[in-house]
Write a protein that holds these residues in place. Sequence first.
Motif, PDB file in Angstrom:
ATOM      1  N   UNK A 124      30.683 -32.860  -9.435  1.00  0.00           N
ATOM      2  CA  UNK A 124      29.482 -33.681  -9.542  1.00  0.00           C
ATOM      3  C   UNK A 124      29.226 -34.133 -10.961  1.00  0.00           C
ATOM      4  N   UNK A 125      29.491 -33.255 -11.934  1.00  0.00           N
ATOM      5  CA  UNK A 125      29.285 -33.607 -13.334  1.00  0.00           C
ATOM      6  C   UNK A 125      30.257 -34.697 -13.773  1.00  0.00           C
ATOM      7  N   UNK A 126      31.548 -34.527 -13.481  1.00  0.00           N
ATOM      8  CA  UNK A 126      32.559 -35.509 -13.875  1.00  0.00           C
ATOM      9  C   UNK A 126      32.319 -36.836 -13.167  1.00  0.00           C
ATOM     10  N   UNK A 127      32.067 -36.772 -11.867  1.00  0.00           N
ATOM     11  CA  UNK A 127      31.873 -37.990 -11.076  1.00  0.00           C
ATOM     12  C   UNK A 127      30.654 -38.772 -11.553  1.00  0.00           C
ATOM     13  N   UNK A 128      29.550 -38.058 -11.785  1.00  0.00           N
ATOM     14  CA  UNK A 128      28.326 -38.724 -12.228  1.00  0.00           C
ATOM     15  C   UNK A 128      28.523 -39.411 -13.570  1.00  0.00           C
ATOM     16  N   UNK A 129      29.148 -38.712 -14.515  1.00  0.00           N
ATOM     17  CA  UNK A 129      29.349 -39.300 -15.837  1.00  0.00           C
ATOM     18  C   UNK A 129      30.318 -40.476 -15.785  1.00  0.00           C
ATOM     19  N   UNK A 130      31.336 -40.373 -14.942  1.00  0.00           N
ATOM     20  CA  UNK A 130      32.304 -41.464 -14.797  1.00  0.00           C
ATOM     21  C   UNK A 130      31.625 -42.719 -14.280  1.00  0.00           C
ATOM     22  N   UNK A 131      30.871 -42.597 -13.199  1.00  0.00           N
ATOM     23  CA  UNK A 131      30.216 -43.747 -12.580  1.00  0.00           C
ATOM     24  C   UNK A 131      29.156 -44.347 -13.496  1.00  0.00           C
ATOM     25  N   UNK A 132      28.325 -43.495 -14.096  1.00  0.00           N
ATOM     26  CA  UNK A 132      27.245 -43.994 -14.950  1.00  0.00           C
ATOM     27  C   UNK A 132      27.813 -44.658 -16.203  1.00  0.00           C
ATOM     28  N   UNK A 133      28.815 -44.020 -16.821  1.00  0.00           N
ATOM     29  CA  UNK A 133      29.365 -44.577 -18.051  1.00  0.00           C
ATOM     30  C   UNK A 133      30.026 -45.933 -17.809  1.00  0.00           C
ATOM     31  N   UNK A 134      30.830 -46.040 -16.768  1.00  0.00           N
ATOM     32  CA  UNK A 134      31.479 -47.320 -16.478  1.00  0.00           C
ATOM     33  C   UNK A 134      30.438 -48.357 -16.085  1.00  0.00           C
ATOM     34  N   UNK A 135      29.394 -47.928 -15.375  1.00  0.00           N
ATOM     35  CA  UNK A 135      28.310 -48.843 -15.032  1.00  0.00           C
ATOM     36  C   UNK A 135      27.613 -49.379 -16.268  1.00  0.00           C
ATOM     37  N   UNK A 136      27.419 -48.526 -17.276  1.00  0.00           N
ATOM     38  CA  UNK A 136      26.831 -48.966 -18.545  1.00  0.00           C
ATOM     39  C   UNK A 136      27.730 -49.980 -19.244  1.00  0.00           C
ATOM     40  N   UNK A 137      29.011 -49.646 -19.323  1.00  0.00           N
ATOM     41  CA  UNK A 137      29.958 -50.483 -20.065  1.00  0.00           C
ATOM     42  C   UNK A 137      30.187 -51.840 -19.420  1.00  0.00           C
ATOM     43  N   UNK A 138      30.034 -51.921 -18.111  1.00  0.00           N
ATOM     44  CA  UNK A 138      30.242 -53.188 -17.402  1.00  0.00           C
ATOM     45  C   UNK A 138      28.933 -53.902 -17.116  1.00  0.00           C
ATOM     46  N   UNK A 139      27.825 -53.398 -17.669  1.00  0.00           N
ATOM     47  CA  UNK A 139      26.492 -54.002 -17.532  1.00  0.00           C
ATOM     48  C   UNK A 139      25.992 -54.013 -16.097  1.00  0.00           C
ATOM     49  N   UNK A 140      26.453 -53.066 -15.294  1.00  0.00           N
ATOM     50  CA  UNK A 140      25.943 -52.903 -13.938  1.00  0.00           C
ATOM     51  C   UNK A 140      24.744 -51.965 -13.935  1.00  0.00           C
ATOM     52  N   UNK A 141      24.744 -51.014 -14.870  1.00  0.00           N
ATOM     53  CA  UNK A 141      23.658 -50.046 -15.020  1.00  0.00           C
ATOM     54  C   UNK A 141      23.103 -50.140 -16.441  1.00  0.00           C
ATOM     55  N   UNK A 142      21.850 -49.751 -16.649  1.00  0.00           N
ATOM     56  CA  UNK A 142      21.278 -49.770 -18.006  1.00  0.00           C
ATOM     57  C   UNK A 142      21.931 -48.728 -18.902  1.00  0.00           C
ATOM     58  N   UNK A 143      21.848 -48.940 -20.204  1.00  0.00           N
ATOM     59  CA  UNK A 143      22.411 -48.002 -21.170  1.00  0.00           C
ATOM     60  C   UNK A 143      21.505 -46.783 -21.272  1.00  0.00           C
ATOM     61  N   UNK A 144      22.036 -45.613 -20.889  1.00  0.00           N
ATOM     62  CA  UNK A 144      21.226 -44.388 -20.921  1.00  0.00           C
ATOM     63  C   UNK A 144      21.953 -43.244 -21.623  1.00  0.00           C
ATOM     64  N   UNK A 145      22.979 -43.566 -22.394  1.00  0.00           N
ATOM     65  CA  UNK A 145      23.607 -42.552 -23.245  1.00  0.00           C
ATOM     66  C   UNK A 145      24.395 -41.488 -22.537  1.00  0.00           C
ATOM     67  N   UNK A 146      25.224 -41.874 -21.572  1.00  0.00           N
ATOM     68  CA  UNK A 146      26.087 -40.921 -20.870  1.00  0.00           C
ATOM     69  C   UNK A 146      27.528 -41.161 -21.310  1.00  0.00           C
TER      70      UNK A 146
END
Length: 376
Positions: free
Chosen positions: A316-338
Amino acid sequence: MGKIIGRIADFIRETDKLLLGLVVFSSLFGCVAVFSSTRYLSSMRPFIVQFIAMIFGIGAAVVISAFDYETFIKRWYLLAIAGIIPVILTFFIGFAPEGTDDKAWLDLGITTFQPSELLKICFIVTFSAHLSYVKPNINKIKNIIPICIHGAFPVLLIHFQGDDGTALVFAIMVLCMMWVAGVSWKYFFGAFAAAVIASPLVYFFVMNDDQRSRIVSIFDIESDIQGSTYQQYYGRMALANGGIRGQGLFRGELTQIGFVPEGQNDFIFVSIGEELGFLGCLAVVLLLGAVCLRCIRIARICSKESGKLICVGFFGMIFAQLIINIGMCTAVLPVIGVTLPFFSAGGTSLLCLFLGVGLVLGVYKHRNSRMIYLHG
């Protein structure tokens, strides 16, 4: 000498070589990416810190995996203390490194330490112990309420520390572990409904102006290039520069002049994308995806509930950070420092990730252990 060689041979024979190989290769890949993305600083420190953390992390993972994971489960209270106290200290003596807003670090003099990373690993053990203990009657109210309080504690603690990105990662870890432990879908449905109802209140009355602007900005990246959309605007530009094959290692047009914001940390996926292209990004996703799948596989073959939950918590930790980080980098999710696991610069993060790897390797090694679980 013979004994040492024998122990090394035993470790190689008994450990999950696939998982260990995946995380070591990912870390080496990450070290190269950190080195490339920090060349403009004319300092080897980020790379050296990352490499040393990797070496110590691998050693720690090997040592931890030698213990039966039930040893840690039985002493969950010691891990709870080790995880919580450093985080609490940040409320009094914490500091924010340059480029960050949250006082979520402790200054140790020769280096810095981010306690929330250690808390993730400690929480995996304490929550696994709790869930496995109440497993037979997990859906009774008398058990669900303490479980929810236990799960909410690190989420709220890290939220009040100011690191909402990490708080979100904790929340996803909690949901994954509760689901696998057998918590009824009715409770999940109720939690989802409550979250939907509360979201407008959170947006207007809990979030500050900066947090709201980060959410709004993902719908119009060019709206505030010098402000809230700066990171994602130039990050997306760098990804576009990479194309399919990239501009070449050490040759990223924006990466090599430091124009990719946090290009060695939160946005290292962007740096990799510019220099190694879509193929490099795909390699990162496949590597971390394989780590996640391997954790699930080990959970499936483990004979004990606590071992399964340790693996699922780390997944869960790896998966969450992977999805959130890539979402940040591709501008799909807001930047929240993951950060991106095993790739982003950060000695504390990488070292603690290997502590988690050690726990999962220990589950694999002792997956058929008959050790009696003594609560308390």
